[in-house]
Design a protein around this motif. Structure first.
Motif, mmCIF file in Angstrom:
data_model
loop_
_atom_site.group_PDB
_atom_site.id
_atom_site.type_symbol
_atom_site.label_atom_id
_atom_site.label_comp_id
_atom_site.label_asym_id
_atom_site.label_seq_id
_atom_site.Cartn_x
_atom_site.Cartn_y
_atom_site.Cartn_z
ATOM 1 N N GLY A 193 0.719 -1.215 0.027
ATOM 2 C CA GLY A 193 0.102 0.134 -0.038
ATOM 3 C C GLY A 193 0.921 1.119 0.156
ATOM 4 O O GLY A 193 0.240 2.470 -0.029
ATOM 5 N N ASN A 194 1.999 1.080 -0.001
ATOM 6 C CA ASN A 194 3.085 2.105 -0.023
ATOM 7 C C ASN A 194 4.354 1.725 -0.592
ATOM 8 O O ASN A 194 4.802 0.582 -0.090
ATOM 9 C CB ASN A 194 3.227 2.766 1.491
ATOM 10 C CG ASN A 194 3.903 4.076 1.560
ATOM 11 O OD1 ASN A 194 4.549 4.404 0.637
ATOM 12 N ND2 ASN A 194 3.454 4.752 2.666
ATOM 13 N N TYR A 195 5.089 2.503 -1.460
ATOM 14 C CA TYR A 195 6.517 2.275 -1.755
ATOM 15 C C TYR A 195 7.522 2.396 -0.814
ATOM 16 O O TYR A 195 8.512 1.854 -1.081
ATOM 17 C CB TYR A 195 6.609 2.752 -3.154
ATOM 18 C CG TYR A 195 6.916 4.609 -3.036
ATOM 19 C CD1 TYR A 195 8.330 4.908 -2.554
ATOM 20 C CD2 TYR A 195 6.002 5.384 -3.031
ATOM 21 C CE1 TYR A 195 8.285 6.397 -2.279
ATOM 22 C CE2 TYR A 195 6.324 6.726 -2.942
ATOM 23 C CZ TYR A 195 7.386 7.203 -2.533
ATOM 24 O OH TYR A 195 7.649 8.424 -2.511
ATOM 25 N N ILE A 196 7.201 2.841 0.535
ATOM 26 C CA ILE A 196 8.261 2.778 1.353
ATOM 27 C C ILE A 196 8.357 1.718 2.296
ATOM 28 O O ILE A 196 7.112 1.296 2.531
ATOM 29 C CB ILE A 196 8.271 4.250 2.339
ATOM 30 C CG1 ILE A 196 8.521 5.339 1.325
ATOM 31 C CG2 ILE A 196 9.340 4.064 3.420
ATOM 32 C CD1 ILE A 196 8.320 6.670 2.151
ATOM 33 N N LEU A 197 9.471 0.991 2.457
ATOM 34 C CA LEU A 197 9.303 -0.257 3.296
ATOM 35 C C LEU A 197 10.471 -0.168 4.352
ATOM 36 O O LEU A 197 11.299 0.242 4.252
ATOM 37 C CB LEU A 197 9.866 -1.317 2.331
ATOM 38 C CG LEU A 197 9.381 -2.857 2.789
ATOM 39 C CD1 LEU A 197 7.793 -2.850 2.525
ATOM 40 C CD2 LEU A 197 9.810 -3.842 1.663
ATOM 41 N N THR A 198 9.858 -0.601 5.519
ATOM 42 C CA THR A 198 10.758 -0.700 6.615
ATOM 43 C C THR A 198 10.962 -2.161 7.306
ATOM 44 O O THR A 198 9.800 -2.814 7.467
ATOM 45 C CB THR A 198 10.025 0.120 7.882
ATOM 46 O OG1 THR A 198 10.047 1.480 7.388
ATOM 47 C CG2 THR A 198 10.986 0.124 9.247
ATOM 48 N N GLY A 199 11.970 -2.572 7.344
ATOM 49 C CA GLY A 199 12.376 -3.980 7.944
ATOM 50 C C GLY A 199 12.309 -4.083 9.248
ATOM 51 O O GLY A 199 12.395 -3.320 9.896
ATOM 52 N N PRO A 200 12.653 -5.365 9.789
ATOM 53 C CA PRO A 200 12.360 -5.634 11.311
ATOM 54 C C PRO A 200 13.784 -5.331 11.842
ATOM 55 O O PRO A 200 14.733 -5.147 11.087
ATOM 56 C CB PRO A 200 12.291 -6.994 11.298
ATOM 57 C CG PRO A 200 12.508 -7.682 9.762
ATOM 58 C CD PRO A 200 12.453 -6.580 8.993
ATOM 59 N N ASN A 201 13.704 -4.796 12.836
ATOM 60 C CA ASN A 201 14.980 -4.444 13.626
ATOM 61 C C ASN A 201 15.897 -5.530 13.997
ATOM 62 O O ASN A 201 15.664 -6.405 14.893
ATOM 63 C CB ASN A 201 14.613 -3.712 15.017
ATOM 64 C CG ASN A 201 13.773 -2.304 14.740
ATOM 65 O OD1 ASN A 201 14.193 -1.624 13.656
ATOM 66 N ND2 ASN A 201 13.220 -2.156 15.492
#
Length: 328
Positions: free
Chosen positions: A135-143
């Motif tokens: 739903g968004n082109y920005i991706l945040t991975g797990p820490n």
């Protein structure tokens, strides 16, 4: 003013080495392809970006399955690096086979435009898939490896400020060093590496000496793209958030590093990447101090490219490049 610059030096060295290691490995992909085909593969920055997204997607899948908590983090990272390297390596081979090989004898401007086209294609394809799934082109991975470690630099020399470093810094730097040493050994000490150097020196003569030129070029693309994809994973682990456009400016800087070290020279690309990373972080931390607030940290890119221009004015072949004499 000098005292203020020295205050920031420990943090600058830490941040610069992490960023420079990323630039150095991506620069290797540019310099390997140029050394053999004399092609500037501007799609390489997007292969790095694709690797960052593939690696982050795998990490998020592992997190959803609960594997990250049940497996040691370093084993998880190694698995992700291997899978991502293979996938991006195959992607690089596919691009070479479909887009570059048919144009191998075409004017270099045509292959350059093709490389730029592949770059935009990968960029938009990754954006489309990410928006479709996320739903968004920005991706945040797990820490992973997110622990902050304090370094008491002031105890070494009172003029320094204390610095902090994420535990991922040691992972990024360690893996980058291993990859660079392994590649250097492969190119200079193995039979396939000798074949790559032979094709780089004279493609026609190498073919007459029974070297399979197509296989060597495909292997070069595989190795360069695999390293770029693995570096994308390291970038995502170090900086956390990624988007489809990270490959463009980072690719330009990595290409700058390759030119600075001497395009076509593997060790020069490594040195150029580390140097550009250190210069960029130094400029980001100290330009406001040196310019008395006239120039902000956002001018760090101008500073890095200005250094490149100065070097190329006085040494056009780069720091480690060799002057080539054209016979007529």
């Amino acid at each position: 003013m000098i005292e203020q610059v020295l205050h920031t030096l420990p943090q600058v060295l830490i941040d610069g080495l992490a960023l420079g290691a990323v630039y150095a490995i991506v620069a290797l992909g540019y310099t390997m392809v140029y050394g053999i085909l004399e092609l500037i593969n501007f799609a390489h920055g997007e292969i790095f970006m694709t690797g960052a997204f593939v690696g982050t997607a795998i990490l998020l899948t592992f997190s959803g399955l609960g594997w990250i908590t049940s497996m040691p983090a370093i084993i998880t990272l190694v698995l992700v690096l291997i899978v991502t390297s293979v996938l991006t390596g195959l992607l690089g081979m596919g691009i070479e086979r479909v887009a570059y090989r048919p144009l191998r004898n075409a004017p270099k401007l045509i292959t350059l435009i093709t490389a730029i086209g592949i770059s935009f294609l990968l960029q938009d394809l990754v954006r489309f898939i990410t928006e479709l799934k996320n739903g968004n082109y920005i991706l945040t991975g797990p820490n992973l490896f997110n622990k902050q470690i304090g370094i008491e630099a002031s105890s070494i020399l009172s003029v320094f400020n204390d610095a902090s470093v994420k535990s991922s810094f040691f992972i990024v730097l360690g893996v980058a060093i291993v990859m660079m040493i392994t590649l250097d050994f492969f190119v200079n000490r193995t039979k396939w590496g000798m074949a790559m150097r032979a094709v780089a020196q004279d493609r026609e003569t190498a073919a007459l000496m029974t070297v399979n030129v197509n296989k060597v070029i495909a292997l070069t693309f595989f190795i360069g793209s695999a390293l770029g994809g693995a570096t994308g994973v390291l970038f995502a682990v170090q900086y956390g958030t990624i988007d489809p456009y990270i490959g463009f400016i980072l690719g330009l800087k990595a290409f700058t590093a390759a030119v600075l070290g001497g395009i076509g020279n593997i060790r020069g690309a490594m040195f150029g990447g580390i140097l550009i990373g250190l210069l960029e972080m130094f400029a980001a931390a100290n330009l406001p101090i040196v310019s008395h607030g006239v120039l902000g940290a956002e001018y760090k890119d101008v500073f890095a490219f200005a250094i490149l221009i100065i070097v190329l004015i006085f040494k056009p072949e780069g720091l480690f490049g060799k002057v080539t004499v054209e016979k007529v």
